[in-house]
Design a protein around this motif. Sequence first.
Motif, PDB file in Angstrom:
ATOM      1  N   ASN A  54       0.835  -1.202   0.000  1.00  0.00           N
ATOM      2  CA  ASN A  54       0.000   0.000   0.000  1.00  0.00           C
ATOM      3  C   ASN A  54       0.873   1.256   0.000  1.00  0.00           C
ATOM      4  O   ASN A  54       1.844   1.345   0.746  1.00  0.00           O
ATOM      5  CB  ASN A  54      -0.900   0.001   1.238  1.00  0.00           C
ATOM      6  CG  ASN A  54      -1.810   1.202   1.271  1.00  0.00           C
ATOM      7  OD1 ASN A  54      -2.351   1.613   0.265  1.00  0.00           O
ATOM      8  ND2 ASN A  54      -1.962   1.771   2.454  1.00  0.00           N
TER       9      ASN A  54
ATOM     10  N   ARG B 279      -2.687   1.422  -4.289  1.00  0.00           N
ATOM     11  CA  ARG B 279      -3.655   1.706  -3.225  1.00  0.00           C
ATOM     12  C   ARG B 279      -4.095   0.362  -2.666  1.00  0.00           C
ATOM     13  O   ARG B 279      -4.798  -0.387  -3.332  1.00  0.00           O
ATOM     14  CB  ARG B 279      -4.863   2.490  -3.763  1.00  0.00           C
ATOM     15  CG  ARG B 279      -4.509   3.898  -4.177  1.00  0.00           C
ATOM     16  CD  ARG B 279      -4.174   4.727  -2.956  1.00  0.00           C
ATOM     17  NE  ARG B 279      -3.921   6.100  -3.310  1.00  0.00           N
ATOM     18  CZ  ARG B 279      -2.919   6.806  -2.810  1.00  0.00           C
ATOM     19  NH1 ARG B 279      -2.075   6.265  -1.966  1.00  0.00           N
ATOM     20  NH2 ARG B 279      -2.752   8.055  -3.161  1.00  0.00           N
TER      21      ARG B 279
ATOM     22  N   ARG C 255      -7.615   5.469 -11.658  1.00  0.00           N
ATOM     23  CA  ARG C 255      -7.545   4.374 -10.693  1.00  0.00           C
ATOM     24  C   ARG C 255      -8.034   3.117 -11.397  1.00  0.00           C
ATOM     25  O   ARG C 255      -9.191   3.041 -11.827  1.00  0.00           O
ATOM     26  CB  ARG C 255      -8.419   4.686  -9.484  1.00  0.00           C
ATOM     27  CG  ARG C 255      -8.359   3.668  -8.387  1.00  0.00           C
ATOM     28  CD  ARG C 255      -9.230   4.134  -7.205  1.00  0.00           C
ATOM     29  NE  ARG C 255      -9.097   3.283  -6.068  1.00  0.00           N
ATOM     30  CZ  ARG C 255      -9.879   2.237  -5.826  1.00  0.00           C
ATOM     31  NH1 ARG C 255     -10.864   1.933  -6.651  1.00  0.00           N
ATOM     32  NH2 ARG C 255      -9.687   1.495  -4.747  1.00  0.00           N
TER      33      ARG C 255
END
Length: 153
Positions: A66, A123, A103
């Motif tokens: 992450n 992410r 994204r």
Amino acid sequence: MRIAAVALLCTLVAVPAVPAASQVRSGAAVKWGPGPAFLPAGARFAVLEGDPGASGVYTIRLRLPNGYVIKPHYHPTDENVTVISGAFVVGMGDTVNWRGAQRLTAGGFITAPKDVRHFAVARGVTVVQVHGQGPFEITYVKPADDPRNAQAK
């Protein structure tokens, strides 16, 4: 002359194609190792097909923690990326600029054409698969962002 040409053509057509060796493996069989020196510390790396450092087709996977950032860079060949799991934020340009970044989640795909500057951020824990024509090379827009330069110090 025509008969010889027809005979040659028939011979070529009659030769059976030799199938390429299949590569089938489960996700659990992927052998992960540390990321290469051209990536910031923390990535895990697996070669699924070919040799990314040599001429020819290659397929690799990256497992990124992450918040992992690959700063703006480019390649001399097209880079094709498929998101396997997690979320991968990809943007274009010489700086990390969130405006216009996209994204991508599992199943998402991007082709970064050769010489196009881009960056990426994971992410959540993210796995991506990268394939293309080798040799794989990466040039960071800012030499100070290249982890290989930090190791030289």
